[in-house]
Design a protein around this motif. Structure first.
Motif, short mmCIF file in Angstrom:
data_model
loop_
_atom_site.label_atom_id
_atom_site.label_comp_id
_atom_site.label_asym_id
_atom_site.label_seq_id
_atom_site.Cartn_x
_atom_site.Cartn_y
_atom_site.Cartn_z
N ASP A 33 -3.53 -52.37 12.76
CA ASP A 33 -4.27 -51.23 12.22
C ASP A 33 -4.17 -51.10 10.70
N LEU A 34 -3.61 -52.09 10.04
CA LEU A 34 -3.48 -52.01 8.59
C LEU A 34 -4.84 -52.06 7.91
N PRO A 35 -5.09 -51.18 6.96
CA PRO A 35 -6.35 -51.29 6.20
C PRO A 35 -6.32 -52.49 5.28
N ASP A 36 -7.49 -53.03 4.98
CA ASP A 36 -7.57 -54.19 4.10
C ASP A 36 -7.14 -53.85 2.68
N GLU A 37 -7.53 -52.66 2.23
CA GLU A 37 -7.23 -52.25 0.86
C GLU A 37 -5.86 -51.58 0.79
N ARG A 38 -5.09 -51.94 -0.23
CA ARG A 38 -3.79 -51.31 -0.44
C ARG A 38 -3.90 -50.18 -1.45
N GLU A 88 1.67 -49.91 -3.49
CA GLU A 88 2.16 -49.88 -2.11
C GLU A 88 2.91 -51.16 -1.76
N GLU A 89 4.06 -51.03 -1.07
CA GLU A 89 4.77 -52.16 -0.50
C GLU A 89 4.76 -52.02 1.02
N ARG A 90 4.56 -53.14 1.69
CA ARG A 90 4.47 -53.15 3.14
C ARG A 90 5.63 -53.93 3.73
N LEU A 91 6.42 -53.24 4.54
CA LEU A 91 7.62 -53.80 5.14
C LEU A 91 7.41 -53.99 6.64
N GLY A 92 7.50 -55.23 7.10
CA GLY A 92 7.36 -55.50 8.52
C GLY A 92 8.63 -55.13 9.28
N ILE A 93 8.48 -54.34 10.33
CA ILE A 93 9.61 -53.89 11.15
C ILE A 93 9.43 -54.44 12.56
N VAL A 94 10.29 -55.36 12.95
CA VAL A 94 10.23 -55.92 14.30
C VAL A 94 10.64 -54.86 15.31
N SER A 95 9.90 -54.78 16.39
CA SER A 95 10.14 -53.72 17.37
C SER A 95 11.20 -54.12 18.40
N GLY A 152 18.33 -45.04 8.98
CA GLY A 152 18.07 -43.99 8.01
C GLY A 152 16.98 -44.30 7.01
N LEU A 153 16.41 -45.50 7.07
CA LEU A 153 15.34 -45.87 6.15
C LEU A 153 14.01 -45.44 6.73
N SER A 154 13.21 -44.78 5.94
CA SER A 154 11.89 -44.34 6.39
C SER A 154 10.94 -44.44 5.21
N PRO A 155 9.63 -44.44 5.48
CA PRO A 155 8.67 -44.59 4.37
C PRO A 155 8.77 -43.49 3.33
N ASP A 156 9.26 -42.32 3.72
CA ASP A 156 9.30 -41.19 2.77
C ASP A 156 10.71 -40.91 2.27
N GLN A 157 11.60 -41.91 2.34
CA GLN A 157 12.99 -41.67 1.96
C GLN A 157 13.20 -41.56 0.46
N GLY A 158 12.20 -41.91 -0.33
CA GLY A 158 12.25 -41.66 -1.76
C GLY A 158 12.84 -42.78 -2.60
N LYS A 159 13.47 -43.76 -1.99
CA LYS A 159 14.08 -44.84 -2.76
C LYS A 159 13.07 -45.91 -3.17
N VAL A 160 11.99 -45.99 -2.41
CA VAL A 160 10.90 -46.91 -2.72
C VAL A 160 9.66 -46.05 -2.94
N PRO A 161 9.01 -46.15 -4.09
CA PRO A 161 7.93 -45.21 -4.42
C PRO A 161 6.83 -45.09 -3.39
N ASP A 162 6.34 -46.21 -2.85
CA ASP A 162 5.22 -46.15 -1.89
C ASP A 162 5.43 -47.24 -0.85
N LEU A 163 6.03 -46.86 0.27
CA LEU A 163 6.44 -47.82 1.29
C LEU A 163 5.72 -47.55 2.60
N THR A 164 5.18 -48.60 3.20
CA THR A 164 4.57 -48.52 4.52
C THR A 164 5.36 -49.37 5.49
#
Length: 289
Positions: free
Chosen positions: A11-16, A20-27, A37-49
């Motif tokens: 479901d990733l959009p083509d345009e970033r 933005e940085e995109r981190l793959g998370i294996v399920s 404790g790491l989440s996209p809005d944790q503040g340590k990385v400015p724009d993380l997906t």
């Protein structure tokens, strides 16, 4: 997932977004201590997906540049060592049994010559590992890709390779299937018995021209530190999703090695020499990050 910052790889959009940085998370559960404790809005990385998917999906997304960093299956990292770089201190590895990469078989291992083996479609590394273990014992088999349902796999095949949480539950249950309890071979243990080395299942990797930010790498190191320091809490959170007890989950997670130590690198490189015809040790690169 529908939360902001969580996207399935399909479901990733083509345009970033800019920056933005995109981190793959294996399920898979064994990844949990690496992202505690790491989440996209944790503040340590400015724009993380966070981009979710099984290893085969995330491997492909990394190679096309759709995502920036992911835990990539070790065999795909080795096959593409001319274009990928691994973080120097992250891995998922075991010395001995993995408890979640297993072959269930109706007849003994030595009798698997010519067997029909159903193999999970989720991970190339587990298939390559199984193939090389069989070949080293002079055995050949017919591999048939199939969804990871052990009952369905063993209904029509001589053996079945399953990984992840499905394999973990089945390794713990050791239940009767279609009237008998199948043999079970833990591929991590089989590798160790042959090599006396750890088996490295995955590394964090990125494309050479698309390195992660220092902020992201530091956030991952901090998440791992917190996860391993509070493994009981990680296990308590992960156990219900995997369908096992908290004690069993903690024991499972304690088996893993997450730092890509010298022995883990040696195991990784030994695997590469056995499964990649064009393997060149000089091409295997670890980032200075």
């Amino acid at each position: 997932m529908n939360e902001p910052g969580f996207v399935h790889v399909d479901d990733l959009p083509d345009e970033r977004r800019p920056g933005e940085e995109r981190l793959g998370i294996v399920s898979y559960t064994n990844v949990a201590p690496l992202r505690w404790g790491l989440s996209p809005d944790q503040g340590k990385v400015p724009d993380l997906t966070f981009v979710h998917g099984v290893p085969s999906e995330l491997n492909a997304a990394l190679l096309t540049g759709t995502i920036d960093l992911t835990l990539i299956s070790s065999v795909e990292f080795l096959r593409h060592s001319n274009e990928l770089v691994a973080l120097p201190d992250f891995s998922i590895a075991t010395i001995g049994p993995a408890h979640s990469v297993a072959l269930f078989h109706k007849r003994a291992w030595r009798d698997l010559q010519g067997a029909s083996i159903a193999v999970t479609t989720d991970s190339a590394t587990s298939i390559a590992l199984l193939r090389t273990l069989l070949e080293e014992d002079g055995l050949t088999a017919n591999f048939v890709p199939q969804s990871p349902d052990l009952d369905a796999m063993l209904a029509v095949h001589d053996a079945a390779l399953v990984i992840g949480d499905v394999a973990l539950r089945e390794c713990l249950l050791r239940r009767e299937i279609h009237g008998s309890t199948p043999y079970m071979t833990d591929l991590g243990q089989a590798w160790f018995e042959r090599t006396q080395l750890p088996f490295t299942y995955a590394v964090w990797a990125f494309k050479q021209e698309q390195p992660p930010s220092g902020a992201l790498v530091n956030a991952l190191r901090d998440a791992r530190r917190r996860g391993l320091a509070d493994l009981a809490a990680v296990a308590a959170d992960a156990a219900p999703h995997a369908g096992i007890t908290v004690d069993a989950m903690q024991t499972y997670l304690e088996h893993f090695r997450y730092f890509l130590d010298t022995a883990d690198r040696e195991g990784l490189q030994t695997f590469g020499a056995r499964v990649v015809p064009t393997f060149d040790l000089q091409q295997v690169r670890y980032a200075d990050l």
